[in-house]
Enzyme design. Structure first.
Site, PDB file in Angstrom:
ATOM      1  N   ASP A  68       0.842  -1.203   0.000  1.00  0.00           N
ATOM      2  CA  ASP A  68       0.000   0.000   0.000  1.00  0.00           C
ATOM      3  C   ASP A  68       0.879   1.256   0.000  1.00  0.00           C
ATOM      4  OD1 ASP A  68      -2.297   1.450  -0.009  1.00  0.00           O
ATOM      5  OD2 ASP A  68      -2.894   0.988   2.038  1.00  0.00           O
ATOM      6  N   GLY A  69       0.381   2.301  -0.611  1.00  0.00           N
ATOM      7  CA  GLY A  69       1.060   3.600  -0.526  1.00  0.00           C
ATOM      8  C   GLY A  69       1.656   4.113  -1.819  1.00  0.00           C
ATOM      9  N   ARG A 117      -0.340   9.407 -10.114  1.00  0.00           N
ATOM     10  CA  ARG A 117      -0.373   8.143  -9.350  1.00  0.00           C
ATOM     11  C   ARG A 117       0.291   6.997 -10.114  1.00  0.00           C
ATOM     12  NH1 ARG A 117      -3.843   7.632  -5.090  1.00  0.00           N
ATOM     13  NH2 ARG A 117      -4.226   5.461  -5.584  1.00  0.00           N
ATOM     14  N   HIS A 170       2.751   3.621  -9.051  1.00  0.00           N
ATOM     15  CA  HIS A 170       2.610   2.192  -9.336  1.00  0.00           C
ATOM     16  C   HIS A 170       3.839   1.652 -10.059  1.00  0.00           C
ATOM     17  CE1 HIS A 170      -1.335   2.184  -7.681  1.00  0.00           C
ATOM     18  NE2 HIS A 170      -1.857   2.981  -8.590  1.00  0.00           N
ATOM     19  N   SER A 206      -7.166  -5.915  -5.552  1.00  0.00           N
ATOM     20  CA  SER A 206      -8.237  -6.565  -4.793  1.00  0.00           C
ATOM     21  C   SER A 206      -9.540  -6.532  -5.587  1.00  0.00           C
ATOM     22  CB  SER A 206      -8.434  -5.865  -3.446  1.00  0.00           C
ATOM     23  OG  SER A 206      -9.124  -4.652  -3.633  1.00  0.00           O
ATOM     24  N   GLU A 241     -12.044  -5.220  -4.745  1.00  0.00           N
ATOM     25  CA  GLU A 241     -12.636  -3.884  -4.534  1.00  0.00           C
ATOM     26  C   GLU A 241     -11.933  -2.803  -5.361  1.00  0.00           C
ATOM     27  OE1 GLU A 241     -11.715  -5.909  -1.828  1.00  0.00           O
ATOM     28  OE2 GLU A 241     -13.788  -6.643  -1.721  1.00  0.00           O
ATOM     29  N   LEU A 258      11.586 -20.138  -5.131  1.00  0.00           N
ATOM     30  CA  LEU A 258      10.488 -19.347  -4.553  1.00  0.00           C
ATOM     31  C   LEU A 258       9.186 -19.516  -5.347  1.00  0.00           C
ATOM     32  CD1 LEU A 258       9.656 -16.896  -2.637  1.00  0.00           C
ATOM     33  CD2 LEU A 258      10.289 -15.420  -4.568  1.00  0.00           C
ATOM     34  N   ARG A 269       1.924  -5.163   5.998  1.00  0.00           N
ATOM     35  CA  ARG A 269       1.195  -4.142   5.242  1.00  0.00           C
ATOM     36  C   ARG A 269       1.983  -2.847   5.313  1.00  0.00           C
ATOM     37  NH1 ARG A 269      -5.084  -2.834   4.501  1.00  0.00           N
ATOM     38  NH2 ARG A 269      -4.800  -1.055   3.129  1.00  0.00           N
ATOM     39  N   ARG A 302      -4.970  -2.792   8.637  1.00  0.00           N
ATOM     40  CA  ARG A 302      -6.128  -3.624   8.280  1.00  0.00           C
ATOM     41  C   ARG A 302      -5.667  -4.789   7.430  1.00  0.00           C
ATOM     42  NH1 ARG A 302      -8.519   1.480   7.205  1.00  0.00           N
ATOM     43  NH2 ARG A 302      -7.778   1.491   5.054  1.00  0.00           N
ATOM     44  N   SER A 362      -7.888  -5.997   5.121  1.00  0.00           N
ATOM     45  CA  SER A 362      -8.522  -5.655   3.841  1.00  0.00           C
ATOM     46  C   SER A 362      -8.859  -6.852   2.944  1.00  0.00           C
ATOM     47  CB  SER A 362      -7.644  -4.664   3.067  1.00  0.00           C
ATOM     48  OG  SER A 362      -7.596  -3.437   3.744  1.00  0.00           O
TER      49      SER A 362
HETATM   50  C1  FPP Z   1      -1.772   0.212  -3.451  1.00  0.00           C
HETATM   51  O1  FPP Z   1      -1.326   1.543  -3.451  1.00  0.00           O
HETATM   52  C2  FPP Z   1      -1.304  -0.491  -4.625  1.00  0.00           C
HETATM   53  C3  FPP Z   1      -2.087  -1.084  -5.587  1.00  0.00           C
HETATM   54  C4  FPP Z   1      -3.549  -1.105  -5.565  1.00  0.00           C
HETATM   55  C5  FPP Z   1      -1.485  -1.724  -6.752  1.00  0.00           C
HETATM   56  C6  FPP Z   1      -0.285  -2.560  -6.442  1.00  0.00           C
HETATM   57  C7  FPP Z   1       0.458  -2.786  -7.671  1.00  0.00           C
HETATM   58  C8  FPP Z   1       1.814  -2.752  -7.772  1.00  0.00           C
HETATM   59  C9  FPP Z   1       2.742  -2.557  -6.646  1.00  0.00           C
HETATM   60  C10 FPP Z   1       2.439  -2.886  -9.089  1.00  0.00           C
HETATM   61  C11 FPP Z   1       2.243  -4.130  -9.823  1.00  0.00           C
HETATM   62  C12 FPP Z   1       2.584  -5.399  -9.158  1.00  0.00           C
HETATM   63  C13 FPP Z   1       2.834  -6.540  -9.817  1.00  0.00           C
HETATM   64  C14 FPP Z   1       2.977  -7.785  -9.041  1.00  0.00           C
HETATM   65  C15 FPP Z   1       2.992  -6.609 -11.288  1.00  0.00           C
HETATM   66  P1  FPP Z   1      -2.419   2.699  -3.480  1.00  0.00           P
HETATM   67  O2  FPP Z   1      -2.634   3.100  -4.898  1.00  0.00           O
HETATM   68  O3  FPP Z   1      -3.641   2.239  -2.748  1.00  0.00           O
HETATM   69  O4  FPP Z   1      -1.702   3.823  -2.694  1.00  0.00           O
HETATM   70  P2  FPP Z   1      -2.376   4.945  -1.797  1.00  0.00           P
HETATM   71  O5  FPP Z   1      -3.036   4.238  -0.646  1.00  0.00           O
HETATM   72  O6  FPP Z   1      -1.223   5.775  -1.372  1.00  0.00           O
HETATM   73  O7  FPP Z   1      -3.344   5.687  -2.681  1.00  0.00           O
END
Ligand code: FPP
Length: 254
Positions: A23-24, A36, A40, A68, A70, A134, A191, A197, A199
């Site tokens: 997250d983040g 944003r 990612h 997720s 959601e 792994l 997390r 959470r 989640s």
């Molecule tokens: C949460 O950060 C992150 C996601 C919903 C996407 C996670 C995806 C990646 C790390 C990249 C792809 C991974 C793979 C395995 C190919 P957020 O957007 O909720 O951040 P915020 O809470 O700061 O808004």
């Protein structure tokens, strides 16, 4: 005068299975006045270094919550950006994973993804399925409640067809029908991003997992951050319902 304790607390071994909610990414980008999407992309870099670390440290399973059930509620532009990122990451990384003896496994409802993405997912799983290093589990369009509902449906069908009878339904049988049936349960859940959470991640599987929360935003989570999390895990005493004394005197084996 201080007395030496008679028995030192037993340290946990390294976790066999680490599960992470990454997250983040969005906040990391916002803090830098970037879109944003850049967060990612930086998140993918962090994934790469954490996967490398786990492969080197002989961790058996690393499960990452990538999307997720959601997350479809996000703006359409972000959802399609994430889908493109999954596809391009698969295209560029699967051969590398394979060369490093890593087995790729996806959990989640994949039929909601584009045909192209579904095909890449299946191809990546088939290419790496015999690897013995792994196991990298990517949870995509995954929800813990979805996983349990699917398991219950399969069990109900088996009862209906007479393959099993309802008296045989127990925790082990439910576990065998989850998407993680072939994996050990997570020992350590991490997390990032400050929220505390679960989640709807691996709900059933997290029953006895040690939980670790850090404010570090996912793109900043590096090898040292993971070492700190593993260090915290190693100092914890896992009791699985026993008393601390039973564990220290080895009256029970876990
Ligand atoms: C949460 O950060 C992150 C996601 C919903 C996407 C996670 C995806 C990646 C790390 C990249 C792809 C991974 C793979 C395995 C190919 P957020 O957007 O909720 O951040 P915020 O809470 O700061 O808004």
């Amino acid at each position: 005068m201080s007395e030496e304790p008679e028995t030192l607390p037993e340290l946990n071994k390294n976790p066999r299975h680490i599960a992470i909610i990454m997250d983040g990414n969005g906040r990391w980008a916002q803090q830098r006045h970037m879109p944003r999407a850049m967060g990612h992309q930086a998140g993918v870099k962090a994934v790469r270094s954490i996967v490398e670390y786990c492969a080197e440290a002989n961790i058996e399973v690393l499960s990452l919550f990538a999307f997720s059930s959601e997350n479809w509620r996000r703006p359409e532009s972000e959802v399609s950006m994430l889908m493109n990122l999954f596809l391009s990451t698969l295209q560029s990384e699967v051969n590398k994973l394979h060369r490093n003896n890593i087995r790729l496994k996806f959990i989640g409802e994949r039929k909601d993804f584009s045909e192209k993405l579904q095909a890449k997912i299946t191809e990546g799983e088939i290419q790496t399925r015999d690897n013995s290093g792994l196991t990298l589990v990517i949870a995509a369009n995954y929800g813990g409640r979805w996983d349990m509902s699917e398991a219950f449906k399969k069990i109900a069908a088996k009862i209906q067809s007479g393959e099993i009878n309802e008296q045989e339904v127990d925790e082990a049988l439910i576990g065998q029908h989850l998407s993680t049936a072939d994996l050990p349960e997570p020992d350590l859940f991490i997390r990032t991003g400050g929220e505390q959470r679960v989640s709807n991640f691996l709900l059933w599987q997290l029953a006895y997992t040690e939980l670790y929360f850090t404010p570090t935003l996912w793109p900043d989570f590096n090898r040292q951050s993971l070492e700190e999390a593993i260090g915290s895990f190693r100092t914890r005493q896992r009791r699985f319902g026993h008393t601390g004394e039973q564990i220290l005197t080895k009256a029970v084996t876990l």
